[in-house]
Design an enzyme around this catalytic site. Structure first.
Site, PDB file in Angstrom:
ATOM      1  N   MET A  30       0.844  -1.196   0.000  1.00  0.00           N
ATOM      2  CA  MET A  30       0.000   0.000   0.000  1.00  0.00           C
ATOM      3  C   MET A  30       0.882   1.250   0.000  1.00  0.00           C
ATOM      4  O   MET A  30       0.416   2.340   0.327  1.00  0.00           O
ATOM      5  CB  MET A  30      -0.934  -0.019   1.204  1.00  0.00           C
ATOM      6  CG  MET A  30      -1.870  -1.238   1.169  1.00  0.00           C
ATOM      7  SD  MET A  30      -3.399  -1.049   2.090  1.00  0.00           S
ATOM      8  CE  MET A  30      -2.809  -0.759   3.720  1.00  0.00           C
ATOM      9  N   LEU A  33       6.779   3.167   1.452  1.00  0.00           N
ATOM     10  CA  LEU A  33       7.700   2.037   1.628  1.00  0.00           C
ATOM     11  C   LEU A  33       8.740   2.305   2.721  1.00  0.00           C
ATOM     12  O   LEU A  33       9.182   3.440   2.922  1.00  0.00           O
ATOM     13  CB  LEU A  33       8.433   1.774   0.304  1.00  0.00           C
ATOM     14  CG  LEU A  33       7.548   1.485  -0.920  1.00  0.00           C
ATOM     15  CD1 LEU A  33       8.425   1.170  -2.127  1.00  0.00           C
ATOM     16  CD2 LEU A  33       6.567   0.348  -0.660  1.00  0.00           C
ATOM     17  N   HIS A  34       9.108   1.238   3.409  1.00  0.00           N
ATOM     18  CA  HIS A  34      10.175   1.299   4.419  1.00  0.00           C
ATOM     19  C   HIS A  34      11.120   0.125   4.187  1.00  0.00           C
ATOM     20  O   HIS A  34      10.964  -0.619   3.206  1.00  0.00           O
ATOM     21  CB  HIS A  34       9.570   1.307   5.830  1.00  0.00           C
ATOM     22  CG  HIS A  34       8.555   0.221   6.062  1.00  0.00           C
ATOM     23  ND1 HIS A  34       8.892  -1.119   6.074  1.00  0.00           N
ATOM     24  CD2 HIS A  34       7.218   0.268   6.257  1.00  0.00           C
ATOM     25  CE1 HIS A  34       7.807  -1.838   6.288  1.00  0.00           C
ATOM     26  NE2 HIS A  34       6.767  -1.026   6.387  1.00  0.00           N
ATOM     27  N   HIS A  37       9.663  -3.307   3.358  1.00  0.00           N
ATOM     28  CA  HIS A  37       9.296  -3.485   1.948  1.00  0.00           C
ATOM     29  C   HIS A  37      10.560  -3.699   1.108  1.00  0.00           C
ATOM     30  O   HIS A  37      10.576  -4.521   0.190  1.00  0.00           O
ATOM     31  CB  HIS A  37       8.564  -2.252   1.410  1.00  0.00           C
ATOM     32  CG  HIS A  37       7.249  -1.978   2.064  1.00  0.00           C
ATOM     33  ND1 HIS A  37       7.023  -0.845   2.803  1.00  0.00           N
ATOM     34  CD2 HIS A  37       6.091  -2.685   2.086  1.00  0.00           C
ATOM     35  CE1 HIS A  37       5.777  -0.855   3.256  1.00  0.00           C
ATOM     36  NE2 HIS A  37       5.185  -1.959   2.844  1.00  0.00           N
ATOM     37  N   GLN A 153      -2.173 -12.182   7.846  1.00  0.00           N
ATOM     38  CA  GLN A 153      -2.388 -11.904   6.416  1.00  0.00           C
ATOM     39  C   GLN A 153      -1.652 -12.943   5.560  1.00  0.00           C
ATOM     40  O   GLN A 153      -2.210 -13.489   4.599  1.00  0.00           O
ATOM     41  CB  GLN A 153      -1.878 -10.501   6.087  1.00  0.00           C
ATOM     42  CG  GLN A 153      -1.783 -10.212   4.592  1.00  0.00           C
ATOM     43  CD  GLN A 153      -1.476  -8.758   4.302  1.00  0.00           C
ATOM     44  OE1 GLN A 153      -2.363  -7.930   4.376  1.00  0.00           O
ATOM     45  NE2 GLN A 153      -0.240  -8.442   3.972  1.00  0.00           N
ATOM     46  N   MET A 184       9.169  -2.424  11.728  1.00  0.00           N
ATOM     47  CA  MET A 184       8.889  -1.383  10.730  1.00  0.00           C
ATOM     48  C   MET A 184       7.462  -1.490  10.218  1.00  0.00           C
ATOM     49  O   MET A 184       6.958  -2.592   9.984  1.00  0.00           O
ATOM     50  CB  MET A 184       9.872  -1.496   9.584  1.00  0.00           C
ATOM     51  CG  MET A 184      11.254  -1.159  10.062  1.00  0.00           C
ATOM     52  SD  MET A 184      12.253  -0.454   8.771  1.00  0.00           S
ATOM     53  CE  MET A 184      13.783  -0.238   9.679  1.00  0.00           C
TER      54      MET A 184
HETATM   55  O1  PAF Z   1       0.153  -5.707   3.450  1.00  0.00           O
HETATM   56  C1  PAF Z   1      -0.339  -4.819   2.707  1.00  0.00           C
HETATM   57  O2  PAF Z   1       0.259  -3.775   2.465  1.00  0.00           O
HETATM   58  C2  PAF Z   1      -1.724  -5.019   2.126  1.00  0.00           C
HETATM   59  O3  PAF Z   1      -2.562  -5.642   3.036  1.00  0.00           O
HETATM   60  C3  PAF Z   1      -1.737  -5.752   0.771  1.00  0.00           C
HETATM   61  C4  PAF Z   1      -1.203  -7.168   0.892  1.00  0.00           C
HETATM   62  C5  PAF Z   1      -0.888  -4.974  -0.221  1.00  0.00           C
HETATM   63  C6  PAF Z   1      -3.162  -5.823   0.235  1.00  0.00           C
HETATM   64  O4  PAF Z   1      -3.720  -4.568   0.075  1.00  0.00           O
END
Ligand code: PAF
Length: 283
Positions: A30, A33-34, A37, A153, A184
């Protein structure tokens, strides 16, 4: 590095690349970024011929009183980090493209979505499973990478990929922490200095739990109590849950074994923070 916002264009490119025999590595995010990511992107760069990053703040995974409107965004900085990490394509769809008028299809991964974050964020994992399915259909990855900070997730996505026979590999990457132990997260940007200091109790309590486990403690209640005592000392932190669950099924566990997830969620002010560790696992 190409930036593509159009869904059809991204999908057509993915299909062409696959026909050419290219292996596509994909990191859905989303944005904002850090270094967490960046670690996914670097591993994706190693694993794929083509590395795709998506940036999309997905409205359907936010509850009505959550932070959709104020979710931090910085496309310029994100593109800089993406370029540094060797990204080939940044995919930035918009909400109308992703959810056109009349949209009515959703993906639900049933039981594993219900406890932990699912209990306080009803519908959240349906929103995640639905958008990730769409992104997979558009980007057609051979491998997709997710951080283990969002442990549930990752478990939901692994279950979905297995259950729906999605032809790809899912890679879970270790939590990346600041020097002082804070995991982070893009949401750390919301924290005042005082809140940030208080939030260090999450990592402190994880270190204590890991020490108890390595000293032989196997009672979930005893470990929970120690974690609660540590977090309870911080007046700015409200506990949402402290739970010990099976690292795969996420079923509750009274006796802790080698793959037990210790999952934590707290609130400080308006900001919700999560952290976790898998007891018995090397870090
Ligand atoms: O982890 C995330 O940033 C979000 O939940 C994802 C996997 C990009 C789905 O929107």
């Amino acid at each position: 590095m190409r930036i593509i916002s159009n869904i059809q264009q991204m999908q057509a490119l993915a299909i062409t690349l696959k026909r050419e025999g290219k292996r596509i590595a994909f990191v859905p995010t989303m944005g904002f970024l850090h270094q967490g990511h960046a670690s996914l992107l670097r591993e994706g760069r190693r694993q794929g011929d083509i590395l795709v990053l998506s940036i999309f703040v997905n409205p359907i995974q936010f509850g009505i009183n959550e932070d959709l409107d104020r979710y931090p965004r910085d496309m310029e900085r994100d593109c800089r980090i993406a370029a540094e990490c060797g990204v080939d394509v940044v995919f930035t769809p918009d909400a109308v493209g992703m959810y056109p008028p009349g949209f009515q299809t959703g993906v639900t991964v049933r039981d594993i979505s219900l406890p932990l974050c699912g209990a306080s964020r009803p519908g959240h994992f349906d929103g995640v499973a639905t958008v990730v399915t769409k992104l997979f259909n558009i980007v057609q990855p051979d491998v997709a990478l997710f951080g283990r900070k969002d442990y549930q997730q990752l478990a939901v996505i692994r279950r979905m990929v297995t259950d729906l026979s999605m032809p790809m590999e899912i890679v879970g990457m270790p939590i990346v922490r600041e020097a002082d132990g804070l995991a982070m997260s893009s949401r750390n940007a919301y924290l005042s200095e005082e809140q940030r200091q208080s939030a260090l109790c999450l990592h402190r309590s994880i270190v204590i739990a890991r020490k108890l486990f390595s000293d032989g403690e196997r009672s979930a209640d005893a470990i929970k109590k120690a974690v609660l005592e540590t977090i309870g000392q911080e007046s700015l932190i409200m506990v949402e849950y402290i739970e010990l669950r099976d690292g795969n099924s996420l079923e509750e566990q009274e006796i802790v074994d080698n793959a037990t997830l210790l999952a934590l969620a707290v609130k400080t002010g308006q900001t919700r923070l999560i952290d976790n560790t898998v007891l018995g696992e090397e870090l």
